[in-house]
Scaffold this motif. Structure first.
Motif, PDB file in Angstrom:
ATOM      1  N   SER A  72       0.864  -1.184   0.000  1.00 59.89           N
ATOM      2  CA  SER A  72       0.000   0.000   0.000  1.00 59.89           C
ATOM      3  C   SER A  72       0.894   1.224   0.000  1.00 59.89           C
ATOM      4  CB  SER A  72      -0.919   0.001   1.230  1.00 59.89           C
ATOM      5  OG  SER A  72      -0.139   0.085   2.410  1.00 59.89           O
ATOM      6  N   GLN A  73       0.293   2.408   0.112  1.00 60.63           N
ATOM      7  CA  GLN A  73       1.082   3.637   0.187  1.00 60.63           C
ATOM      8  C   GLN A  73       1.936   3.664   1.450  1.00 60.63           C
ATOM      9  OE1 GLN A  73      -2.310   6.474  -0.628  1.00 60.63           O
ATOM     10  NE2 GLN A  73      -0.723   7.519  -1.829  1.00 60.63           N
ATOM     11  N   GLN A  74       1.380   3.144   2.552  1.00 56.33           N
ATOM     12  CA  GLN A  74       2.116   3.123   3.808  1.00 56.33           C
ATOM     13  C   GLN A  74       3.217   2.060   3.796  1.00 56.33           C
ATOM     14  OE1 GLN A  74      -1.315   3.089   3.663  1.00 56.33           O
ATOM     15  NE2 GLN A  74      -1.370   5.305   3.968  1.00 56.33           N
ATOM     16  N   GLN A  75       3.031   1.059   2.985  1.00 50.13           N
ATOM     17  CA  GLN A  75       4.004  -0.035   2.890  1.00 50.13           C
ATOM     18  C   GLN A  75       4.266  -0.290   1.408  1.00 50.13           C
ATOM     19  OE1 GLN A  75       3.960  -3.344   5.909  1.00 50.13           O
ATOM     20  NE2 GLN A  75       3.353  -4.529   4.130  1.00 50.13           N
ATOM     21  N   PRO A  76       5.078   0.555   0.779  1.00 49.17           N
ATOM     22  CA  PRO A  76       5.262   0.497  -0.676  1.00 49.17           C
ATOM     23  C   PRO A  76       5.909  -0.809  -1.124  1.00 49.17           C
ATOM     24  CG  PRO A  76       6.813   2.021   0.329  1.00 49.17           C
ATOM     25  CD  PRO A  76       5.854   1.642   1.398  1.00 49.17           C
ATOM     26  N   PRO A  77       5.613  -1.238  -2.349  1.00 53.79           N
ATOM     27  CA  PRO A  77       6.096  -2.533  -2.842  1.00 53.79           C
ATOM     28  C   PRO A  77       7.610  -2.634  -2.939  1.00 53.79           C
ATOM     29  CG  PRO A  77       5.052  -1.268  -4.589  1.00 53.79           C
ATOM     30  CD  PRO A  77       4.754  -0.561  -3.328  1.00 53.79           C
ATOM     31  N   THR A  78       8.284  -1.511  -3.228  1.00 52.95           N
ATOM     32  CA  THR A  78       9.752  -1.573  -3.292  1.00 52.95           C
ATOM     33  C   THR A  78      10.344  -1.915  -1.932  1.00 52.95           C
ATOM     34  OG1 THR A  78       9.753   0.836  -2.998  1.00 52.95           O
ATOM     35  CG2 THR A  78       9.970  -0.006  -5.242  1.00 52.95           C
ATOM     36  N   GLN A  79       9.769  -1.352  -0.892  1.00 48.29           N
ATOM     37  CA  GLN A  79      10.221  -1.650   0.464  1.00 48.29           C
ATOM     38  C   GLN A  79       9.880  -3.088   0.849  1.00 48.29           C
ATOM     39  OE1 GLN A  79       8.038  -0.133   4.024  1.00 48.29           O
ATOM     40  NE2 GLN A  79       9.939   0.998   4.424  1.00 48.29           N
ATOM     41  N   VAL A  80       8.676  -3.517   0.465  1.00 51.97           N
ATOM     42  CA  VAL A  80       8.262  -4.886   0.753  1.00 51.97           C
ATOM     43  C   VAL A  80       9.206  -5.884   0.087  1.00 51.97           C
ATOM     44  CG1 VAL A  80       6.449  -6.600   0.383  1.00 51.97           C
ATOM     45  CG2 VAL A  80       5.844  -4.295   1.129  1.00 51.97           C
ATOM     46  N   TRP A  81       9.527  -5.624  -1.172  1.00 49.51           N
ATOM     47  CA  TRP A  81      10.412  -6.536  -1.896  1.00 49.51           C
ATOM     48  C   TRP A  81      11.809  -6.582  -1.271  1.00 49.51           C
ATOM     49  CZ3 TRP A  81      11.180 -10.537  -4.733  1.00 49.51           C
ATOM     50  CH2 TRP A  81      12.430 -10.730  -5.339  1.00 49.51           C
ATOM     51  N   GLU A  82      12.329  -5.426  -0.908  1.00 52.25           N
ATOM     52  CA  GLU A  82      13.668  -5.360  -0.335  1.00 52.25           C
ATOM     53  C   GLU A  82      13.773  -6.218   0.921  1.00 52.25           C
ATOM     54  OE1 GLU A  82      16.727  -2.053   1.618  1.00 52.25           O
ATOM     55  OE2 GLU A  82      14.867  -1.419   0.665  1.00 52.25           O
ATOM     56  N   ILE A  83      12.722  -6.234   1.716  1.00 49.30           N
ATOM     57  CA  ILE A  83      12.754  -6.975   2.979  1.00 49.30           C
ATOM     58  C   ILE A  83      12.449  -8.450   2.777  1.00 49.30           C
ATOM     59  CG2 ILE A  83      11.684  -7.178   5.258  1.00 49.30           C
ATOM     60  CD1 ILE A  83      11.212  -4.142   5.159  1.00 49.30           C
ATOM     61  N   THR A  84      11.389  -8.735   2.027  1.00 49.69           N
ATOM     62  CA  THR A  84      10.956 -10.130   1.895  1.00 49.69           C
ATOM     63  C   THR A  84      11.827 -10.931   0.934  1.00 49.69           C
ATOM     64  OG1 THR A  84       9.362  -9.525   0.162  1.00 49.69           O
ATOM     65  CG2 THR A  84       8.568  -9.549   2.441  1.00 49.69           C
ATOM     66  N   SER A  85      12.605 -10.267   0.092  1.00 47.83           N
ATOM     67  CA  SER A  85      13.462 -11.010  -0.842  1.00 47.83           C
ATOM     68  C   SER A  85      14.544 -11.799  -0.123  1.00 47.83           C
ATOM     69  CB  SER A  85      14.101 -10.050  -1.843  1.00 47.83           C
ATOM     70  OG  SER A  85      14.945  -9.117  -1.188  1.00 47.83           O
ATOM     71  N   GLN A  86      14.756 -11.517   1.159  1.00 45.62           N
ATOM     72  CA  GLN A  86      15.691 -12.318   1.943  1.00 45.62           C
ATOM     73  C   GLN A  86      15.223 -13.771   2.078  1.00 45.62           C
ATOM     74  OE1 GLN A  86      17.507 -10.160   5.511  1.00 45.62           O
ATOM     75  NE2 GLN A  86      15.637  -8.993   5.204  1.00 45.62           N
ATOM     76  N   LEU A  87      13.924 -13.991   1.854  1.00 49.53           N
ATOM     77  CA  LEU A  87      13.356 -15.325   1.974  1.00 49.53           C
ATOM     78  C   LEU A  87      13.355 -16.063   0.643  1.00 49.53           C
ATOM     79  CD1 LEU A  87      10.331 -14.234   4.186  1.00 49.53           C
ATOM     80  CD2 LEU A  87      12.440 -15.309   4.976  1.00 49.53           C
ATOM     81  N   VAL A  88      14.026 -15.487  -0.351  1.00 49.57           N
ATOM     82  CA  VAL A  88      14.098 -16.070  -1.695  1.00 49.57           C
ATOM     83  C   VAL A  88      15.540 -16.470  -1.979  1.00 49.57           C
ATOM     84  CG1 VAL A  88      13.694 -15.648  -4.158  1.00 49.57           C
ATOM     85  CG2 VAL A  88      12.169 -14.649  -2.447  1.00 49.57           C
ATOM     86  N   ALA A  89      15.731 -17.605  -2.653  1.00 49.37           N
ATOM     87  CA  ALA A  89      17.076 -18.068  -3.005  1.00 49.37           C
ATOM     88  C   ALA A  89      17.787 -17.035  -3.871  1.00 49.37           C
ATOM     89  CB  ALA A  89      17.006 -19.417  -3.725  1.00 49.37           C
ATOM     90  N   ASP A  90      19.086 -16.891  -3.682  1.00 47.20           N
ATOM     91  CA  ASP A  90      19.854 -15.866  -4.385  1.00 47.20           C
ATOM     92  C   ASP A  90      19.749 -15.997  -5.901  1.00 47.20           C
ATOM     93  OD1 ASP A  90      20.681 -14.667  -2.053  1.00 47.20           O
ATOM     94  OD2 ASP A  90      22.548 -15.802  -1.923  1.00 47.20           O
ATOM     95  N   ASP A  91      19.815 -17.241  -6.406  1.00 55.12           N
ATOM     96  CA  ASP A  91      19.796 -17.413  -7.862  1.00 55.12           C
ATOM     97  C   ASP A  91      18.408 -17.263  -8.466  1.00 55.12           C
ATOM     98  OD1 ASP A  91      18.745 -19.670  -6.749  1.00 55.12           O
ATOM     99  OD2 ASP A  91      19.972 -21.090  -7.877  1.00 55.12           O
TER     100      ASP A  91
END
Length: 234
Positions: free
Chosen positions: A90-109
């Motif tokens: 949302s505006q309070q929780q923008p997608p770029t910020q969400v991706w930056e944080i949650t991408s830690q739960l995704v494999a590097d490759d």
């Protein structure tokens, strides 16, 4: 006969050399023993042993081994909560910020592939239009029981809908989001907490404690998802 004179024996440096050499060797030996004990203690600290109780009541200590086993419910919870975090913004929780944080739960490759596709997961480019009042919420209907596809790797099927809202569509619309999601066990959590952690950081960190990560996402009808990990979201 001159060698036997007392004054010659007193002036000879050989005894002092022998005593000095012996003392140096003794010091070196003690130093090696000390260093060995310190390395042993450091090894125990870096690789703590686990206490195991046997059936007969005896207890033993064992060295930890890589654990690739995960409970089915832990896998399902990890997938559901990770995808919900990743696809809710949302505006309070923008997608770029969400991706930056949650991408830690995704494999590097897989991060770059998923990042290039995630902007297309919502219709009408809601990812880019979030500043104009767009919001995206993932509502999960069902997550299947995990199917083991390899040692420490599982596949789950997720049936969900994306609820998309905008400034001109307050009622929103629902878009089907049915995917196969592949996860694998990892030895160490990939998540970390920054100094000024947000609630989303804590949520991702808690999920990272399961020591799992997503390494592929495919369409629900894709029969080769687990066979060909390079074939991902269209």
């Amino acid at each position: 006969m001159q060698l036997l004179k007392p004054e010659n024996r007193k002036n000879s440096p050989l005894p002092l050399l022998v005593v000095g050499t012996f003392g140096l060797h003794l010091f070196t030996l003690l130093l090696l023993i000390f260093n060995g004990s310190m390395l042993q203690q450091l090894s125990r600290q870096l690789t703590p042993q686990s206490l195991v109780q046997l059936v007969d009541g005896r207890t033993i200590t064992v060295d930890p081994q890589p654990n690739l086993e995960r409970q089915p419910e832990a896998i399902r919870r990890f997938v559901g909560e990770t995808m919900s975090l990743m696809l809710t913004w949302s505006q309070q929780q923008p997608p770029t910020q969400v991706w930056e944080i949650t991408s830690q739960l995704v494999a590097d490759d897989f991060k770059q592939k998923l990042k290039s596709k995630i902007t297309n997961l919502s219709p009408d480019s809601q990812f880019e239009n979030v500043n104009r009042g767009a919001e995206n919420v993932l509502v999960i209907e069902k997550i299947s029981q995990p199917t083991e596809i390899d040692n420490g790797k599982w596949k789950v099927e997720m049936f969900a809908n994306q609820l998309v809202f905008s400034s001109y569509d307050k009622l929103g619309k629902s878009v089907s989001f049915n995917k196969q999601i592949l996860v694998k066990a990892i030895e160490q959590p990939a998540t970390s907490l920054p100094n000024a952690a947000l609630p989303l950081h804590f949520a991702a960190y808690r999920l990272g404690e399961a020591r799992l990560e997503i390494y592929n996402i495919c369409e629900i009808e894709d029969q080769n998802c687990s066979v060909n990990p390079n074939k991902t979201l269209p």
